[in-house]
Design a protein around this motif. Structure first.
Motif, PDB file in Angstrom:
ATOM      1  N   GLY C  31       0.771  -1.238   0.000  1.00  0.00           N
ATOM      2  CA  GLY C  31       0.000   0.000   0.000  1.00  0.00           C
ATOM      3  C   GLY C  31       0.798   1.281   0.000  1.00  0.00           C
ATOM      4  O   GLY C  31       0.225   2.365   0.003  1.00  0.00           O
ATOM      5  N   GLU C  32       2.112   1.231  -0.017  1.00  0.00           N
ATOM      6  CA  GLU C  32       2.889   2.474   0.026  1.00  0.00           C
ATOM      7  C   GLU C  32       3.328   2.910  -1.372  1.00  0.00           C
ATOM      8  O   GLU C  32       3.309   2.133  -2.320  1.00  0.00           O
ATOM      9  CB  GLU C  32       4.139   2.308   0.912  1.00  0.00           C
ATOM     10  CG  GLU C  32       5.257   1.523   0.243  1.00  0.00           C
ATOM     11  CD  GLU C  32       6.617   1.696   0.934  1.00  0.00           C
ATOM     12  OE1 GLU C  32       6.841   2.730   1.590  1.00  0.00           O
ATOM     13  OE2 GLU C  32       7.461   0.794   0.806  1.00  0.00           O
ATOM     14  N   ALA C 184       0.537  18.505 -13.268  1.00  0.00           N
ATOM     15  CA  ALA C 184      -0.103  18.647 -11.962  1.00  0.00           C
ATOM     16  C   ALA C 184      -1.375  17.820 -11.889  1.00  0.00           C
ATOM     17  O   ALA C 184      -1.615  17.097 -10.927  1.00  0.00           O
ATOM     18  CB  ALA C 184      -0.410  20.117 -11.696  1.00  0.00           C
ATOM     19  N   LEU C 187      -0.541  14.136 -11.671  1.00  0.00           N
ATOM     20  CA  LEU C 187      -0.027  13.752 -10.355  1.00  0.00           C
ATOM     21  C   LEU C 187      -1.158  13.640  -9.339  1.00  0.00           C
ATOM     22  O   LEU C 187      -1.202  12.705  -8.539  1.00  0.00           O
ATOM     23  CB  LEU C 187       1.017  14.764  -9.872  1.00  0.00           C
ATOM     24  CG  LEU C 187       2.350  14.744 -10.624  1.00  0.00           C
ATOM     25  CD1 LEU C 187       3.214  15.909 -10.185  1.00  0.00           C
ATOM     26  CD2 LEU C 187       3.076  13.425 -10.409  1.00  0.00           C
ATOM     27  N   ASP C 188      -2.080  14.591  -9.396  1.00  0.00           N
ATOM     28  CA  ASP C 188      -3.221  14.549  -8.483  1.00  0.00           C
ATOM     29  C   ASP C 188      -4.027  13.274  -8.690  1.00  0.00           C
ATOM     30  O   ASP C 188      -4.471  12.626  -7.744  1.00  0.00           O
ATOM     31  CB  ASP C 188      -4.129  15.769  -8.707  1.00  0.00           C
ATOM     32  CG  ASP C 188      -3.441  17.053  -8.275  1.00  0.00           C
ATOM     33  OD1 ASP C 188      -2.387  16.970  -7.620  1.00  0.00           O
ATOM     34  OD2 ASP C 188      -3.957  18.133  -8.595  1.00  0.00           O
ATOM     35  N   LYS C 191      -2.254  10.295  -7.296  1.00  0.00           N
ATOM     36  CA  LYS C 191      -2.354  10.300  -5.842  1.00  0.00           C
ATOM     37  C   LYS C 191      -3.734   9.824  -5.395  1.00  0.00           C
ATOM     38  O   LYS C 191      -3.867   8.980  -4.514  1.00  0.00           O
ATOM     39  CB  LYS C 191      -2.086  11.708  -5.322  1.00  0.00           C
ATOM     40  CG  LYS C 191      -1.819  11.730  -3.826  1.00  0.00           C
ATOM     41  CD  LYS C 191      -1.512  13.124  -3.351  1.00  0.00           C
ATOM     42  CE  LYS C 191      -1.404  13.176  -1.846  1.00  0.00           C
ATOM     43  NZ  LYS C 191      -0.143  12.632  -1.336  1.00  0.00           N
ATOM     44  N   GLN C 195      -4.538   6.396  -3.382  1.00  0.00           N
ATOM     45  CA  GLN C 195      -5.177   6.413  -2.059  1.00  0.00           C
ATOM     46  C   GLN C 195      -6.435   5.544  -2.042  1.00  0.00           C
ATOM     47  O   GLN C 195      -6.718   4.873  -1.060  1.00  0.00           O
ATOM     48  CB  GLN C 195      -5.523   7.845  -1.656  1.00  0.00           C
ATOM     49  CG  GLN C 195      -4.334   8.534  -0.998  1.00  0.00           C
ATOM     50  CD  GLN C 195      -4.533  10.024  -0.852  1.00  0.00           C
ATOM     51  OE1 GLN C 195      -5.528  10.593  -1.321  1.00  0.00           O
ATOM     52  NE2 GLN C 195      -3.593  10.692  -0.211  1.00  0.00           N
ATOM     53  N   ARG C 212       8.056  14.224  -3.532  1.00  0.00           N
ATOM     54  CA  ARG C 212       7.532  14.759  -2.276  1.00  0.00           C
ATOM     55  C   ARG C 212       6.009  14.697  -2.250  1.00  0.00           C
ATOM     56  O   ARG C 212       5.393  14.423  -1.226  1.00  0.00           O
ATOM     57  CB  ARG C 212       7.978  16.211  -2.094  1.00  0.00           C
ATOM     58  CG  ARG C 212       7.221  16.897  -0.952  1.00  0.00           C
ATOM     59  CD  ARG C 212       7.911  18.103  -0.435  1.00  0.00           C
ATOM     60  NE  ARG C 212       7.891  19.194  -1.404  1.00  0.00           N
ATOM     61  CZ  ARG C 212       8.450  20.378  -1.184  1.00  0.00           C
ATOM     62  NH1 ARG C 212       9.068  20.612  -0.044  1.00  0.00           N
ATOM     63  NH2 ARG C 212       8.399  21.315  -2.080  1.00  0.00           N
ATOM     64  N   LEU C 213       5.420  14.942  -3.417  1.00  0.00           N
ATOM     65  CA  LEU C 213       3.971  14.955  -3.509  1.00  0.00           C
ATOM     66  C   LEU C 213       3.368  13.569  -3.277  1.00  0.00           C
ATOM     67  O   LEU C 213       2.293  13.436  -2.728  1.00  0.00           O
ATOM     68  CB  LEU C 213       3.593  15.453  -4.910  1.00  0.00           C
ATOM     69  CG  LEU C 213       2.222  16.014  -5.105  1.00  0.00           C
ATOM     70  CD1 LEU C 213       2.037  17.229  -4.223  1.00  0.00           C
ATOM     71  CD2 LEU C 213       2.047  16.388  -6.561  1.00  0.00           C
ATOM     72  N   GLU C 216       6.076   8.429   0.541  1.00  0.00           N
ATOM     73  CA  GLU C 216       6.418   8.574   1.951  1.00  0.00           C
ATOM     74  C   GLU C 216       7.867   8.218   2.203  1.00  0.00           C
ATOM     75  O   GLU C 216       8.492   8.738   3.111  1.00  0.00           O
ATOM     76  CB  GLU C 216       5.529   7.653   2.793  1.00  0.00           C
ATOM     77  CG  GLU C 216       4.202   8.274   3.154  1.00  0.00           C
ATOM     78  CD  GLU C 216       3.315   7.283   3.864  1.00  0.00           C
ATOM     79  OE1 GLU C 216       2.910   7.559   4.994  1.00  0.00           O
ATOM     80  OE2 GLU C 216       3.028   6.217   3.287  1.00  0.00           O
ATOM     81  N   ARG C 217       8.383   7.289   1.398  1.00  0.00           N
ATOM     82  CA  ARG C 217       9.784   6.894   1.541  1.00  0.00           C
ATOM     83  C   ARG C 217      10.491   7.067   0.209  1.00  0.00           C
ATOM     84  O   ARG C 217       9.881   6.958  -0.845  1.00  0.00           O
ATOM     85  CB  ARG C 217       9.888   5.429   1.964  1.00  0.00           C
ATOM     86  CG  ARG C 217       9.328   5.151   3.354  1.00  0.00           C
ATOM     87  CD  ARG C 217       9.797   3.784   3.853  1.00  0.00           C
ATOM     88  NE  ARG C 217       9.496   2.721   2.906  1.00  0.00           N
ATOM     89  CZ  ARG C 217      10.383   1.814   2.494  1.00  0.00           C
ATOM     90  NH1 ARG C 217      11.623   1.838   2.938  1.00  0.00           N
ATOM     91  NH2 ARG C 217      10.029   0.874   1.643  1.00  0.00           N
ATOM     92  N   ASP C 233      10.425  13.432   3.937  1.00  0.00           N
ATOM     93  CA  ASP C 233      10.708  14.725   4.567  1.00  0.00           C
ATOM     94  C   ASP C 233      12.121  14.756   5.135  1.00  0.00           C
ATOM     95  O   ASP C 233      12.782  15.787   5.115  1.00  0.00           O
ATOM     96  CB  ASP C 233       9.670  15.058   5.655  1.00  0.00           C
ATOM     97  CG  ASP C 233       9.523  13.959   6.686  1.00  0.00           C
ATOM     98  OD1 ASP C 233       9.642  12.780   6.309  1.00  0.00           O
ATOM     99  OD2 ASP C 233       9.297  14.260   7.861  1.00  0.00           O
TER     100      ASP C 233
END
Lengths: 240, 292, 252
Positions: C31-32, C184, C187-188, C191, C195, C212-213, C216-217, C233
């Motif tokens: 799931g990541e 953009a 990418l949205d 994402k 999700q 970054r958008l 998580e890793r 981050d």
């Protein structure tokens, strides 16, 4: 150990800037403290004293240079946040540890309602319930309803800050790390935000909060850590 | 030696069945391999023949390598025994072997055919040899041989299915007329040669050994008896054969055979494509199509 | 994150004289989205290519879904099956992943047909769902792919990659080469879909902002090696390796 959530031992952070001839920049040095469940630890000190670096290390946004950050799960298991795997940190961030940064990185093109509800959805709460909770928190934070669908990048500093806090505290977490949460807020919204944070604390969440105003801290923190030049110079119980 | 005598009588300066024995043996070996791997195209060293490539040389080499002095041969072109291509091939085989020939499907031991499967059901003791112009069914979707070989090896047939899918998108049905691709024993997609769709179901679970030879393309493949052969189709867009509803052969009156449409001065008429079967039906209208 | 869905161990790809991928090991969790950053030539696309069987690795192992046999040990039919049923890939340009001789819907249908879908109306229904999810107008389904804009073609690639609900999704620079606004939006969309569907994803990009958008890793690659791995981050705010510091400092 059941009443302790976090044990920070001799924690240090130095930055090595490889692009500037291996220049070393100190963050903070040998900071130690313990945090109890449901305790509010205020951190204060001048800017540049290492306060923000300290909580960024606990959140793993910074990698500590040395020392330990032992996190105790409710079941008694523990993990060192300084050295554990990224995966463990990701899980902790999703489930147990919240962080409110000083400067809010607004994710482009995501509405403020989505930002707040997404944090709940990641914890496995269903979408409708998450949105209900998010809306109620945003309303309590005096974000007008017509802004719920808007992108926070267009918000004022105070509004951004409230959205930022809302996304961290709407869900149930065990440890909240907050960096100057009241900085850009007026008296009225300050009181509201503080009230919500203290509500969370009352429900058992431990809080480490950076506030530049030590006097202000004394009105709600359980203990206060004062930092200066990268060192924790004193930590004292606050009995109001 | 009786066979030697027969041979010398037949060959007239050529080896029996034109090809030298080693060539025939090679083709038979490749044929055995093809039988062992139903639907798989086995490459073979296609020889020069006194007929141009593309005129049935693949089928001819199969027939030449299999035929013996006791065989009875039938050669058809689009169902007819007496059109020029069939006549020429038959003449060549007879000249170099001396075998008997027939137009009667039931009496032949080897039938070489172009673009049809006889109407009459064939038996276990017979062999049907197909002439194949384009052995590669995937060629319409993939020009590179190396790639089609890989696709066969990995059962990667999505491109073929996309072709059929787009057919339905454009025409609301699969529009392939002849050379309808079939799946052999759930493994290889195979080109059945340009037989009409009408003949495709006869490939499935047949009693007869079907051999396919492509001379120009140098490939041999086979459908052994009692092999599952299924036309490619979608669950909700089934394969369909040509429809001759309401039409009958002008000569034998059959309504259950594949008909050719002819335009004459009197308009459109229909006649059996399989001429020898048509003649049988004319003599006896009750001649059955299927074996009992 | 639960168990790793994909575990890579010592993956290496050597071309004649260059080591494109140098004993890479990492895990992708259920799931990541795992980001892989690095400049062109760092080996990140080769790495994805190996995992999607486009490239044969020189050595190394990869385990999908707790299988105890490395996916590289499978025969070509088994690999194809895994690729068709369990994996999705979005290449950098539509030309690498799509067939321009057929319709846009046909391109997506291909993935379904690869996975043995044999019912035409079921395929059409699935295409409709995918087109709607990708915010593609349905009247674009039966037109030649070449008539679509670059951004739409890229969405067709994503639709194709998602068609079979894959367990792992590989995104190889999915938005580079597109206009900023199109980028953009795409990418949205990625994402949002990630999700919703919780597909374990590896995202390769040279652009830290894209990573970054979505991720998580992050793994940072340079000259075929992972020089740094961390939380996104952390990589951005406290990069450790000189190369990562250079990369972060180069963000516009």
């Amino acid at each position: 150990m059941k009443d302790i959530i976090l044990e920070v031992k001799n924690l240090s952070k130095r930055f090595t800037l490889h692009l500037l001839g291996e220049k070393m920049v100190p963050g903070f040095h040998k900071v130690s403290f313990t945090l109890k469940r449901g305790e509010f630890l205020g951190v204060t000190g001048k800017s540049g004293s290492g306060k923000s670096s300290l909580i960024k290390c606990i959140y793993r946004t910074y990698l500590p240079t040395e020392g330990e950050i032992i996190y105790y799960y409710k079941n008694g298991n523990s993990v060192d946040l300084a050295t554990c795997s990224d995966k463990e940190i990701v899980d902790l961030r999703r489930e147990r540890i919240g962080y409110v940064s000083q400067f809010f990185y607004t994710i482009p093109r995501i509405s403020c309602l989505e930002i707040v509800s997404q944090a709940l959805i990641q914890q496995g709460i269903d979408k409708n319930k998450a949105e209900r909770k998010a809306k109620s928190m945003l309303s309590r934070f005096l974000i007008p309803e017509n802004l719920f669908g808007a992108y926070p990048s267009t918000f004022s500093g105070g509004e951004k800050q409230r959205v930022n806090i809302a996304q961290a505290i709407t869900r149930k977490i065990d440890l909240l790390l907050i960096d100057e949460p009241l900085a850009s807020l007026d008296k009225k919204t300050k009181d509201i935000v503080l009230k919500e944070i203290l509500k969370l604390k009352k429900r058992g969440t431990s809080v480490i909060g950076i506030f530049h105003d030590e006097k202000e801290l004394r009105s709600f923190a359980d203990r206060i850590l004062v930092m200066e030049n990268g060192k924790g110079i004193k930590i004292y119980e606050n009995h109001n | 030696m009786a066979i030697e005598k027969l041979l010398s009588k037949a060959r007239r300066g050529y080896n029996f069945a034109f090809l030298d024995e080693k060539t025939k043996r090679e083709i038979r070996r490749k044929t055995l391999k093809a039988v062992a791997i139903p639907g798989y195209q086995v490459p073979f060293a296609s020889r020069e023949l006194p007929i141009a490539r593309g005129w049935g040389t693949g089928g001819l080499q199969l027939t030449m390598s299999l035929i013996g002095p006791q065989d009875t041969l039938k050669v058809i072109d689009q169902g007819e025994d007496d059109v020029v291509n069939a006549v020429n091939l038959r003449t060549l085989i007879v000249k170099t072997t001396g075998v008997k020939t027939t137009a009667d499907t039931a009496r032949a031991t080897i039938v070489q055919t172009r673009h049809r499967i006889p109407e009459e059901g064939m038996r276990e003791d017979q062999i049907l040899v197909f002439q194949v112009p384009y052995p590669e069914p995937l060629r319409i979707v993939e020009p590179k041989e190396r790639e089609t070989r890989r696709m066969h090896a990995e059962i990667d047939y999505a491109k073929m299915w996309v072709f059929l899918y787009e057919n339905i998108v454009k025409w609301e049905e699969i529009t392939i007329g002849s050379r309808y691709p079939v799946m052999v024993e759930g493994r290889y997609i195979m080109d059945p040669s340009p037989i009409p769709r009408y003949d495709v179901p006869k490939l499935n679970n047949a009693r007869t050994l079907y051999l396919f030879g492509a001379g120009r393309e140098k490939r041999i493949y086979a459908i052994p008896p009692f092999t599952e052969v299924k036309p490619l189709e979608f669950e909700d867009h089934k394969f369909r054969v040509e429809d001759f509803k309401g039409k009958s052969c002008q000569l034998c009156k059959s309504t259950d055979t594949f008909l050719n449409e002819l335009i004459t001065g009197d308009g459109r008429i229909f006649r059996c494509s399989d001429t020898s079967f048509c003649e049988k039906r004319r003599n006896n209208p009750d001649t059955p199509k299927h074996l009992r | 994150m639960k168990e790793p869905i994909l575990k890579v161990e010592g993956l290496t790809k050597i071309y004649d004289s260059t080591i494109a991928v140098n004993s890479i090991s990492f895990a992708l969790y259920q799931g990541e989205i795992l980001g892989i950053v690095g400049e062109s030539g760092s080996g990140k696309s080769t790495l994805l290519g190996c995992l999607y069987f486009d490239i044969t690795p020189t050595s190394g192992k990869a385990y999908l879904n707790k299988e105890n046999r490395s996916i590289f040990e499978l025969n070509s039919q088994e690999k194809r099956k895994l690729r068709n049923f369990n994996m999705g890939m979005v290449y950098q340009t539509p030309h690498l992943g799509l067939n321009f001789d057929i319709t846009s819907g046909g391109n997506v249908a291909e993935k379904l047909l690869m996975a043995n879908w044999r019912n035409y109306s079921d395929i059409r229904k699935r295409l409709t769902t995918l087109f709607e999810r990708m915010e593609l107008s349905l009247d674009r389904m039966d037109v030649p792919l070449s008539t679509l804009s670059g951004g739409m073609q890229q969405r067709i690639q994503i639709a194709k990659a998602l068609a079979n609900n894959p367990e792992v999704l590989f995104l190889d620079e999915p938005t580079s080469g597109l206009d900023l606004s199109v980028q953009a939006r795409l990418l949205d969309l990625i994402k949002k879909i990630q999700q919703e569907l919780k597909i374990s994803t590896i995202l390769v990009s040279h652009d830290l902002k894209v990573v970054r958008l979505l991720a998580e890793r992050v793994l940072v690659m340079k000259e075929g090696r992972i020089v740094e791995a961390g939380l996104t981050d952390q990589i951005l705010e406290d990069p450790q390796h000189p190369y990562t510091q250079l990369l972060v400092n180069s963000i516009l």
